[in-house]
Enzyme design. Structure first.
Site, mmCIF file in Angstrom:
data_model
loop_
_atom_site.group_PDB
_atom_site.id
_atom_site.type_symbol
_atom_site.label_atom_id
_atom_site.label_comp_id
_atom_site.label_asym_id
_atom_site.label_seq_id
_atom_site.Cartn_x
_atom_site.Cartn_y
_atom_site.Cartn_z
ATOM 1 N N GLU A 47 -6.843 30.496 -137.318
ATOM 2 C CA GLU A 47 -5.547 31.176 -137.377
ATOM 3 C C GLU A 47 -5.253 31.552 -138.831
ATOM 4 O OE1 GLU A 47 -2.872 28.679 -135.075
ATOM 5 O OE2 GLU A 47 -4.241 28.742 -133.354
ATOM 6 N N GLU A 89 4.505 31.250 -134.047
ATOM 7 C CA GLU A 89 3.258 31.923 -133.685
ATOM 8 C C GLU A 89 3.377 33.336 -134.243
ATOM 9 O OE1 GLU A 89 0.676 30.575 -132.314
ATOM 10 O OE2 GLU A 89 1.403 28.757 -131.304
HETATM 11 ZN ZN LIG Z 1 -2.490 27.187 -133.571
#
Ligand SMILES: [Zn+2]
Length: 538
Positions: free
Chosen positions: A104, A313
């Site tokens: 990420e 997120e």
């Molecule tokens: Zn994550």
């Protein structure tokens, strides 16, 4: 005796050797790096170089340090940003972290961006500069840049990437490598189908809670911010990708508000989450609305420390797995700047998160003392070593139903209660408990508020009962705010409110709240419970 000149030459030789030979490194010499088209992303060594440069350019407001080591021996680098780095001034503290999950990548850039924003704009006379300056001067801000650098460096050995998510820790009894750090925290670990117990699964939670060094490093750092029984960190964001979501606890259950979250905290989370989502165009929701996960960071941060802890997120909202984790480096600037308003909002709200619910909530819950007993905040039973009761001492937790015991809490699920094990009332003397010390406002009125119940048997006499006092650092009673005595009648316990203005003579004094339950004989029933203790201004 050693020959001095020989000793000197020996020392010189050692110095020469240590310069000539490379220091033993746990990591291979040529670190994997981003491919040229993504060169604006930071590999672990590039991140370390970058934050060192920022700290060197702003030594009075930036200090870098490591919160611990990863499985492969990398340091988990962090920054403190404040007007007096290294000095605990009692300011509200805020934590940001990135890269719990190796692939990420954007989440690490977000953490780096926060450092650059605060250090780069500090002292500027623009509106943004003034806002940043005020926050750095009045907060202690912590940034953990990469929680999983081992995983990142492994991810970079692919062509171009490996889609690696977990850390690089071998699993005992298995050939599989890697624990999902964000399923390895200690609250509700593996409870609810929100992680995998199968080694090698993308969300493998590890053999037991805290089995990953990275989760332990985060835990130990956050635990270290408890000073005088109070957690200094008030607000927190952990950055992930992807989905464009602002998420609040809990992740382990789909219930909006289970008994381990108070109604006030739930309202505060919702209001803060929605305000941040309105600023960056994300959607705001409870974490489990995305999917159930257990043993994650924000559930532990909230449950253990009552920190207003959010998962972001980041970009993009959807797309293929590779599009979700590996957006091109052209978007870094846009997608990190996109969260600037939310970051500044979270920093500002750290003074009193409850203020988002309203003025009354702020006044009640951000005064000199507030405790809902949902977590340990430094109360001490028998603080002076003078208790005489043989049984029924004060404890924090869920009350059990016994004679003259209320099992309910006034908020959440925990209270302070005598004889928490059912049927063990106070016997044979006095049982006391004292709050941490705090300072009353130096001018203006202050009020003590608490919720309490008292259960007294008909045999309780005038010397028996329950009382509330303010005491000084020597244990002297400064004022008695409530006294409930036995009177030959049975008193059934029921929740009641105590509201008492504190005498003006105590302005500016350092005090603590002390609760006492007394049963001079063994044959009378005396029980008491307390919740939501507050000392407020006005
Ligand atoms: Zn994550």
């Amino acid at each position: 005796m050693r020959h001095p000149r020989l000793a000197t030459s020996f020392a010189l030789l050692l110095t020469f050797l240590s310069l000539a030979l490379p220091a033993p490194l746990p990591v291979v010499a040529r670190a994997p790096d981003y491919p040229a088209p993504d060169a604006r992303y930071h590999s672990y060594p590039e991140m370390v170089r970058h934050i060192r440069q920022v700290a060197a350019a702003h030594p009075d407001i930036v200090r870098i340090f490591s919160i611990g080591q990863t499985h492969e021996g990398r340091r988990i680098w962090s920054a403190e940003i404040s007007d007096r780095v290294g000095v605990d001034e009692g300011e509200p503290e805020v934590l940001f972290d990135g890269l719990h999950h190796a692939r990420e990548h954007l989440s690490a850039e977000m953490a780096i961006y926060i450092l650059d924003l605060l250090a780069g704009r500090y002292g500027h006379s623009t509106p943004l500069g003034e806002r940043v300056t005020k926050l750095v001067d009045s907060r202690r801000i912590w940034v953990v840049f990469m929680v999983d650098p081992d995983g990142l460096q492994h991810d970079l050995t692919g062509s171009p990437y490996r889609s690696w998510r977990r850390n690089r820790q071998p699993t005992p009894g298995s050939r599989a490598v890697g624990t999902d750090i964000n399923r390895n925290y200690g609250y509700r670990f593996g409870c609810c189908g929100g992680s995998s117990g199968r080694p090698g699964a993308w969300d493998y939670r590890g053999p037991r809670p805290w089995s990953s060094q990275e989760a332990r490093a985060m835990r130990d750092f956050v635990n270290s911010r408890v000073v005088d029984g109070r957690q200094r960190i008030r607000t927190h964001i952990t950055f992930h990708t992807a989905g464009e979501l602002v998420l609040w606890p809990y992740a382990y259950t789909r219930m909006d508000r289970p008994s381990d979250m108070t109604a006030l905290d739930h309202a505060t989370f919702r209001a803060m989450g929605k305000a941040m989502a309105a600023s960056n165009g994300y959607r705001a929701r409870q974490s489990s609305d995305l999917y159930l996960s257990d043993g994650d960071l924000i559930d532990w941060m909230y449950h253990r420390h009552r920190i207003f802890s959010f998962t972001f997120e980041m970009y993009p909202r959807g797309g293929s797995a590779s599009a979700r984790h590996y957006p091109p480096d052209e978007v870094i600037r846009r997608e990190t700047t996109r969260n600037r308003a939310a970051v500044l909002y979270l920093l500002e709200r750290a003074q009193c998160p409850y203020a988002v619910v309203g003025k009354r909530a702020a006044r009640l819950n951000c005064g000199p003392l507030f405790d809902d007993f949902e977590t340990a905040r430094g109360w001490r039973a028998d603080p002076w070593g003078t208790d005489t009761a043989r049984d029924g001492r004060w404890q924090r937790g869920r009350a059990a139903r016994g004679t003259f015991q209320l099992r309910s809490a006034s908020s959440g699920e925990s209270v302070l209660v005598t004889g928490r094990a059912g049927g063990r009332d106070v016997d044979g003397g006095r049982a006391s408990i004292r709050s941490p010390f705090f300072r009353l406002p130096s001018s203006g009125r202050a009020t003590l508020r608490l919720r309490y119940w008292v259960g007294l048997g008909a045999r309780a006499r005038a010397g028996d009962g329950f009382s509330v006092h303010l005491v000084d650092a020597d244990g002297r009673r400064l004022v008695t705010l409530l006294r409930v005595r036995g009177d030959g009648h049975r008193h059934e316990p029921r929740w009641q409110s105590l509201v008492r203005a504190l005498p003006a003579r105590l302005e500016g004094r350092r005090v603590a709240v002390q609760l006492e339950a007394v049963d001079t004989a063994a044959d009378a029933m005396v029980e008491a419970g307390v919740d939501q203790v507050r000392v407020t201004r006005g």
